[in-house]
Scaffold this motif. Structure first.
Motif, PDB file in Angstrom:
ATOM      1  N   SER A   6       7.182  10.907  -7.190  1.00 11.77           N
ATOM      2  CA  SER A   6       8.571  10.897  -7.641  1.00 11.77           C
ATOM      3  C   SER A   6       9.108   9.481  -7.798  1.00 11.77           C
ATOM      4  O   SER A   6      10.171   9.274  -8.376  1.00 11.77           O
ATOM      5  CB  SER A   6       9.458  11.671  -6.662  1.00 11.77           C
ATOM      6  N   ASN A   7       8.383   8.467  -7.290  1.00 15.36           N
ATOM      7  CA  ASN A   7       8.799   7.083  -7.453  1.00 15.36           C
ATOM      8  C   ASN A   7       7.567   6.195  -7.445  1.00 15.36           C
ATOM      9  O   ASN A   7       6.520   6.550  -6.887  1.00 15.36           O
ATOM     10  CB  ASN A   7       9.789   6.646  -6.367  1.00 15.36           C
ATOM     11  N   LEU A   8       7.713   5.029  -8.057  1.00 15.34           N
ATOM     12  CA  LEU A   8       6.598   4.095  -8.167  1.00 15.34           C
ATOM     13  C   LEU A   8       7.169   2.684  -8.297  1.00 15.34           C
ATOM     14  O   LEU A   8       8.114   2.449  -9.051  1.00 15.34           O
ATOM     15  CB  LEU A   8       5.737   4.423  -9.393  1.00 15.34           C
ATOM     16  N   SER A   9       6.590   1.733  -7.523  1.00 13.37           N
ATOM     17  CA  SER A   9       7.036   0.335  -7.545  1.00 13.37           C
ATOM     18  C   SER A   9       5.938  -0.546  -8.101  1.00 13.37           C
ATOM     19  O   SER A   9       4.757  -0.381  -7.769  1.00 13.37           O
ATOM     20  CB  SER A   9       7.427  -0.137  -6.141  1.00 13.37           C
ATOM     21  N   LEU A  10       6.342  -1.499  -8.935  1.00 10.94           N
ATOM     22  CA  LEU A  10       5.424  -2.455  -9.545  1.00 10.94           C
ATOM     23  C   LEU A  10       5.805  -3.853  -9.074  1.00 10.94           C
ATOM     24  O   LEU A  10       6.954  -4.274  -9.213  1.00 10.94           O
ATOM     25  CB  LEU A  10       5.513  -2.386 -11.072  1.00 10.94           C
ATOM     26  N   THR A  11       4.840  -4.575  -8.499  1.00  5.74           N
ATOM     27  CA  THR A  11       5.066  -5.943  -8.044  1.00  5.74           C
ATOM     28  C   THR A  11       4.297  -6.903  -8.932  1.00  5.74           C
ATOM     29  O   THR A  11       3.095  -6.723  -9.165  1.00  5.74           O
ATOM     30  CB  THR A  11       4.622  -6.118  -6.587  1.00  5.74           C
ATOM     31  N   VAL A  12       5.002  -7.907  -9.444  1.00  9.02           N
ATOM     32  CA  VAL A  12       4.388  -8.937 -10.293  1.00  9.02           C
ATOM     33  C   VAL A  12       4.535 -10.265  -9.564  1.00  9.02           C
ATOM     34  O   VAL A  12       5.648 -10.698  -9.259  1.00  9.02           O
ATOM     35  CB  VAL A  12       5.058  -9.002 -11.682  1.00  9.02           C
ATOM     36  N   ASP A  13       3.403 -10.901  -9.269  1.00 10.47           N
ATOM     37  CA  ASP A  13       3.394 -12.172  -8.557  1.00 10.47           C
ATOM     38  C   ASP A  13       3.266 -13.329  -9.538  1.00 10.47           C
ATOM     39  O   ASP A  13       2.692 -13.193 -10.621  1.00 10.47           O
ATOM     40  CB  ASP A  13       2.237 -12.226  -7.551  1.00 10.47           C
ATOM     41  N   ASP A  14       3.789 -14.490  -9.108  1.00  9.72           N
ATOM     42  CA  ASP A  14       3.639 -15.736  -9.864  1.00  9.72           C
ATOM     43  C   ASP A  14       4.015 -15.535 -11.330  1.00  9.72           C
ATOM     44  O   ASP A  14       3.209 -15.700 -12.247  1.00  9.72           O
ATOM     45  CB  ASP A  14       2.202 -16.240  -9.751  1.00  9.72           C
ATOM     46  N   MET A  15       5.271 -15.190 -11.548  1.00  7.59           N
ATOM     47  CA  MET A  15       5.755 -14.907 -12.898  1.00  7.59           C
ATOM     48  C   MET A  15       5.604 -16.121 -13.816  1.00  7.59           C
ATOM     49  O   MET A  15       5.813 -17.267 -13.402  1.00  7.59           O
ATOM     50  CB  MET A  15       7.218 -14.494 -12.856  1.00  7.59           C
ATOM     51  N   THR A  16       5.243 -15.840 -15.057  1.00  7.69           N
ATOM     52  CA  THR A  16       5.144 -16.870 -16.083  1.00  7.69           C
ATOM     53  C   THR A  16       6.033 -16.476 -17.255  1.00  7.69           C
ATOM     54  O   THR A  16       6.377 -15.295 -17.414  1.00  7.69           O
ATOM     55  CB  THR A  16       3.694 -17.030 -16.574  1.00  7.69           C
ATOM     56  N   PRO A  17       6.417 -17.436 -18.101  1.00  6.98           N
ATOM     57  CA  PRO A  17       7.221 -17.074 -19.275  1.00  6.98           C
ATOM     58  C   PRO A  17       6.555 -16.049 -20.166  1.00  6.98           C
ATOM     59  O   PRO A  17       7.236 -15.273 -20.842  1.00  6.98           O
ATOM     60  CB  PRO A  17       7.398 -18.422 -19.984  1.00  6.98           C
ATOM     61  N   ALA A  18       5.213 -16.020 -20.166  1.00  6.02           N
ATOM     62  CA  ALA A  18       4.526 -15.030 -21.000  1.00  6.02           C
ATOM     63  C   ALA A  18       4.776 -13.613 -20.517  1.00  6.02           C
ATOM     64  O   ALA A  18       4.593 -12.648 -21.271  1.00  6.02           O
ATOM     65  CB  ALA A  18       3.026 -15.317 -21.009  1.00  6.02           C
ATOM     66  N   GLU A  19       5.192 -13.450 -19.248  1.00  4.28           N
ATOM     67  CA  GLU A  19       5.444 -12.128 -18.697  1.00  4.28           C
ATOM     68  C   GLU A  19       6.908 -11.726 -18.818  1.00  4.28           C
ATOM     69  O   GLU A  19       7.321 -10.706 -18.276  1.00  4.28           O
ATOM     70  CB  GLU A  19       5.004 -12.090 -17.236  1.00  4.28           C
ATOM     71  N   GLU A  20       7.695 -12.524 -19.503  1.00  3.59           N
ATOM     72  CA  GLU A  20       9.078 -12.144 -19.782  1.00  3.59           C
ATOM     73  C   GLU A  20       9.095 -11.086 -20.884  1.00  3.59           C
ATOM     74  O   GLU A  20       8.327 -11.154 -21.843  1.00  3.59           O
ATOM     75  CB  GLU A  20       9.888 -13.356 -20.220  1.00  3.59           C
ATOM     76  N   GLY A  21       9.954 -10.109 -20.734  1.00  2.95           N
ATOM     77  CA  GLY A  21      10.062  -9.094 -21.770  1.00  2.95           C
ATOM     78  C   GLY A  21      10.531  -7.770 -21.234  1.00  2.95           C
ATOM     79  O   GLY A  21      11.127  -7.680 -20.146  1.00  2.95           O
ATOM     80  N   VAL A  22      10.252  -6.711 -21.988  1.00  4.35           N
ATOM     81  CA  VAL A  22      10.725  -5.362 -21.679  1.00  4.35           C
ATOM     82  C   VAL A  22       9.657  -4.629 -20.867  1.00  4.35           C
ATOM     83  O   VAL A  22       8.505  -4.519 -21.289  1.00  4.35           O
ATOM     84  CB  VAL A  22      11.038  -4.581 -22.969  1.00  4.35           C
ATOM     85  N   TYR A  23      10.068  -4.143 -19.695  1.00  2.00           N
ATOM     86  CA  TYR A  23       9.211  -3.320 -18.849  1.00  2.00           C
ATOM     87  C   TYR A  23       9.768  -1.890 -18.882  1.00  2.00           C
ATOM     88  O   TYR A  23      10.972  -1.684 -18.705  1.00  2.00           O
ATOM     89  CB  TYR A  23       9.176  -3.849 -17.420  1.00  2.00           C
ATOM     90  N   THR A  24       8.880  -0.916 -19.107  1.00  2.00           N
ATOM     91  CA  THR A  24       9.300   0.471 -19.302  1.00  2.00           C
ATOM     92  C   THR A  24       8.634   1.365 -18.268  1.00  2.00           C
ATOM     93  O   THR A  24       7.421   1.277 -18.055  1.00  2.00           O
ATOM     94  CB  THR A  24       8.942   0.953 -20.714  1.00  2.00           C
ATOM     95  N   CYS A  25       9.444   2.226 -17.650  1.00  5.59           N
ATOM     96  CA  CYS A  25       8.931   3.252 -16.741  1.00  5.59           C
ATOM     97  C   CYS A  25       8.951   4.587 -17.487  1.00  5.59           C
ATOM     98  O   CYS A  25      10.000   5.002 -17.997  1.00  5.59           O
ATOM     99  CB  CYS A  25       9.767   3.331 -15.472  1.00  5.59           C
ATOM    100  N   VAL A  26       7.787   5.267 -17.532  1.00  9.24           N
ATOM    101  CA  VAL A  26       7.641   6.531 -18.251  1.00  9.24           C
ATOM    102  C   VAL A  26       7.306   7.628 -17.257  1.00  9.24           C
ATOM    103  O   VAL A  26       6.386   7.486 -16.447  1.00  9.24           O
ATOM    104  CB  VAL A  26       6.538   6.436 -19.328  1.00  9.24           C
ATOM    105  N   GLY A  27       8.080   8.725 -17.312  1.00 11.14           N
ATOM    106  CA  GLY A  27       7.809   9.898 -16.482  1.00 11.14           C
ATOM    107  C   GLY A  27       7.416  11.089 -17.348  1.00 11.14           C
ATOM    108  O   GLY A  27       8.118  11.421 -18.299  1.00 11.14           O
ATOM    109  N   ASP A  28       6.276  11.742 -17.016  1.00  9.95           N
ATOM    110  CA  ASP A  28       5.772  12.877 -17.793  1.00  9.95           C
ATOM    111  C   ASP A  28       5.203  13.898 -16.812  1.00  9.95           C
ATOM    112  O   ASP A  28       4.254  13.611 -16.079  1.00  9.95           O
ATOM    113  CB  ASP A  28       4.697  12.403 -18.765  1.00  9.95           C
ATOM    114  N   ASN A  29       5.797  15.120 -16.779  1.00  8.72           N
ATOM    115  CA  ASN A  29       5.312  16.147 -15.855  1.00  8.72           C
ATOM    116  C   ASN A  29       4.812  17.397 -16.570  1.00  8.72           C
ATOM    117  O   ASN A  29       4.663  18.455 -15.968  1.00  8.72           O
ATOM    118  CB  ASN A  29       6.404  16.533 -14.857  1.00  8.72           C
TER     119      ASN A  29
END
Length: 629
Positions: free
Chosen positions: A286-309
């Motif tokens: 029912s929930n999920l966490s994403l951790t991104v370490d050592d962020m770079t400018p290349a990782e800037e942008g849109v992050y999308t969470c998709v739920g499908d049951n």
């Protein structure tokens, strides 16, 4: 009478099998605890058998084999039954009429199970029928709930109450239905296998909000205290109806960030985190966490969470901005341009937030400050003053960076105002100063003498010096014919300057040097005193010589002092020590120690006044130049 009505159809069914041992009982029958139940029963035996002393019967519980001593539920020959059935059972059917219907009162959960009938016709004509009736003693109502309840699809729920006790009739009602949208109720009376079931049906359209809600069915018997209830929790399947994620946020380059996602759906969905088309992480939860370490400018942008049951899909996105100081700007390469050219200097960089770009020339602000990742500095018709270092400075709240380039402006030579000829003690000194890029070449030209003076001409005292884009040339005209006169310089002096972009020749203007004039005035006064002293000394020596040689004393008359002065060239250094090389007066000192021959020559050049060289001082005194050759 109730039981006979139930058995009439059964008697008709078994007419064709009268020659066989056979029994009919309901396979399944139910009743509520503390109530009663009637188990309908009809049996047949071969027609050739004549019952001996009538027809007797036995009801067993659990199994049909007497040798295993199953509990006796009812027995017609004696009232010896199992303890749990004492006083509870009664034969309602007439065994002589092949009716073996049994009544059981005050049912408890322990009475649930299989019931077998055994016919006893006397002698060896005893038969236990393998068919059985399975009794279910219920402590709560049965509710027919579909295996799958889907949101927004009509749902039918049915609650059942057995009605197999002649003396008690149940009533059914649904509980906790107030929150349901437009519920509909209906009742039904079903007879199946000589058993009777009362039902109450509820119809409504569930919503996701109803998931987990309780519904209840109540069975009660009027004029008794018997009440039975059952609660069910609605398991409503629905597609994801909300996907919650962090709000869009900003993080610094090199830091870590955790993105959370929660999905409301039933059943729990497959949750996945995506960055663009790339799937980064997934799980069924029912929930999920994403951790991104050592962020770079290349990782800037849109992050999308998709739920499908399986019932639907839903997604929510956030924008993750990575903040960082400006990168080193990219600017033009070093340039060499010609005066008058137009330039466009580009400066581009990256930074978050977008930096301000400032152009500086030799540390001074030029152009405008731009709040963008690109700045263009336009220079129209560049002048020599545009030569120098240009620096682009990028700044934002997280830091700064800069890059620079040099612009070299090439241009034709230009003569500076400091260029001139000046009368000095030695003669005439001409200075020519010019600027240009490449640095100018300087020559002097004396048109009256048709002489060009440069580094290759050694007859004249020629000096040249280059400092960056400025060239300086100087000559000193020492010869007598080159000296100034009252009407100007005896020889005209032209300065010629040139480089690859042009050439120019200019007649230099003659100017008096104030320092030289003051030296002449002071030197003249001192010189007159020295000359007077020398004449007196000569006369004194001559007088003494004459006296010593027996000649009478007489004065020496210098008709042409210039001739005498020219004769003492070889000793001019001795005189300069008395007069001074720069024309300033110095005391001659005592001549007492001088040998006689050192005073035998002296000369004074008393030429006519020369413009710039003799005349009257500011106080009216006369002055003249003394020159030692």
């Amino acid at each position: 009478m109730w039981c006979l009505k139930l058995l009439l159809p059964l008697l008709l069914i078994v007419n064709d099998v009268s020659s066989q041992w056979n029994v009919w009982v309901p396979r399944d029958i139910s009743a509520m605890t503390n109530t009663c139940v009637v188990i309908p029963c009809t049996f047949m035996y071969p027609s050739g058998i004549r019952p001996y002393r009538g027809v007797h019967g036995i009801w067993y519980y659990g199994q049909p084999y007497p040798q295993l001593f199953p509990p006796v539920v009812f027995k017609t020959r004696t009232d010896v039954v199992h303890e749990s059935y004492k006083g509870r059972t009664k034969m309602l059917g007439d065994l002589q009429q092949r009716n073996c219907t049994l009544l059981i009162n005050s049912l408890g959960p322990e009475h649930s199970g299989r019931y077998y009938f055994r016919a006893d016709l006397g002698g060896a004509n005893i038969y236990t029928f393998p068919d059985f009736a399975e009794l279910k003693v219920l402590e709560q109502p049965n509710i027919d709930v579909p295996e799958e309840i889907v949101s927004d699809e009509s749902l039918t729920l049915t609650c059942y109450a057995p009605d197999n006790c002649p003396d008690m009739s149940p009533e059914i009602e649904w509980m906790y239905t107030d929150y349901l949208p437009d519920p509909e109720f209906s009742s039904d009376y079903q007879e199946e296998g000589n058993t009777v079931v009362l039902s109450r049906t509820l119809v409504f359209t569930p919503r996701p909000a109803h998931n987990g809600q309780l519904l209840g069915c109540r069975i009660y018997y009027p004029n008794t205290t018997l009440v039975y209830e059952r609660l069910v929790s609605l398991d409503i399947k629905y597609a994801p109806r909300s996907v919650w994620v962090n709000v869009s946020s900003e993080v610094m380059e090199g830091s870590s960030v955790t993105l959370h996602c929660e999905v409301d759906s039933n059943p729990p969905p497959r949750i996945s985190w995506r960055f663009g088309a790339q799937e980064l992480l997934w799980d069924t939860a029912s929930n999920l966490s994403l951790t991104v370490d050592d962020m770079t400018p290349a990782e800037e942008g849109v992050y999308t969470c998709v739920g499908d049951n399986g019932y639907g899909t839903m997604n929510t996105s956030l924008y993750l901005a990575v903040k960082y100081p400006p990168r080193e700007p990219v600017v033009n390469d070093t340039l060499t341009v010609l005066e008058g050219a137009s330039l466009m200097l580009h400066c581009s960089t990256q930074g978050s937030p977008p930096p301000t770009l400032t152009w500086l020339k030799d540390g001074e602000l030029v152009g405008t400050i731009t709040a963008d990742e690109l700045s263009v500095l336009e220079i129209e018709s560049i002048t020599p003053q545009g030569d120098g270092q240009y620096r682009c400075l990028a700044e934002n709240e997280h830091g700064r960076a800069s890059s620079s380039l040099n612009i070299t402006v090439e241009y034709a030579p230009v003569l500076l105002d400091e260029s001139k000829c000046t009368v000095v003690r030695e003669g005439v000194q001409c200075v020519c100063i010019a600027t240009g890029n490449p640095e100018p070449t300087i020559e002097f030209y004396l048109p009256d003498l048709n002489v060009t003076i440069n580094e290759t001409e050694g007859r004249y005292n020629f000096y040249t010096h280059t400092d960056g884009q400025t060239s300086t040339g100087m000559i000193k005209l020492r010869e007598k014919g080159e000296r100034a006169s009252n009407d100007g310089p005896a020889v005209n002096v032209h300065c010629s300057i040139s480089n690859i972009y042009g050439r120019e020749s200019v007649l230099l203007e003659l100017q008096q040097e104030k320092k030289y004039l003051m030296a002449v005035i002071v030197g003249t006064i001192g010189g007159v005193a020295v000359i007077a002293f020398i004449i007196a000394a000569v006369r004194y020596v001559g007088h003494n010589n004459k006296k010593e040689n027996g000649f009478p004393r007489q004065d020496v008359v210098l008709e042409n002092p210039a001739l005498y002065y020219s004769a003492v060239k070889k000793d001019k250094q001795n005189l300069r020590k008395k007069v001074g090389e720069d024309g300033d007066f110095q005391p001659a000192g005592s001549l007492a120690g001088m040998e006689r021959q050192e005073l035998n020559y002296a000369a004074l050049e008393l030429s006519g006044p020369r413009e710039g060289l003799s005349g009257r001082g500011d106080d009216g005194s006369s002055y003249a130049e003394i020159k030692a050759k």
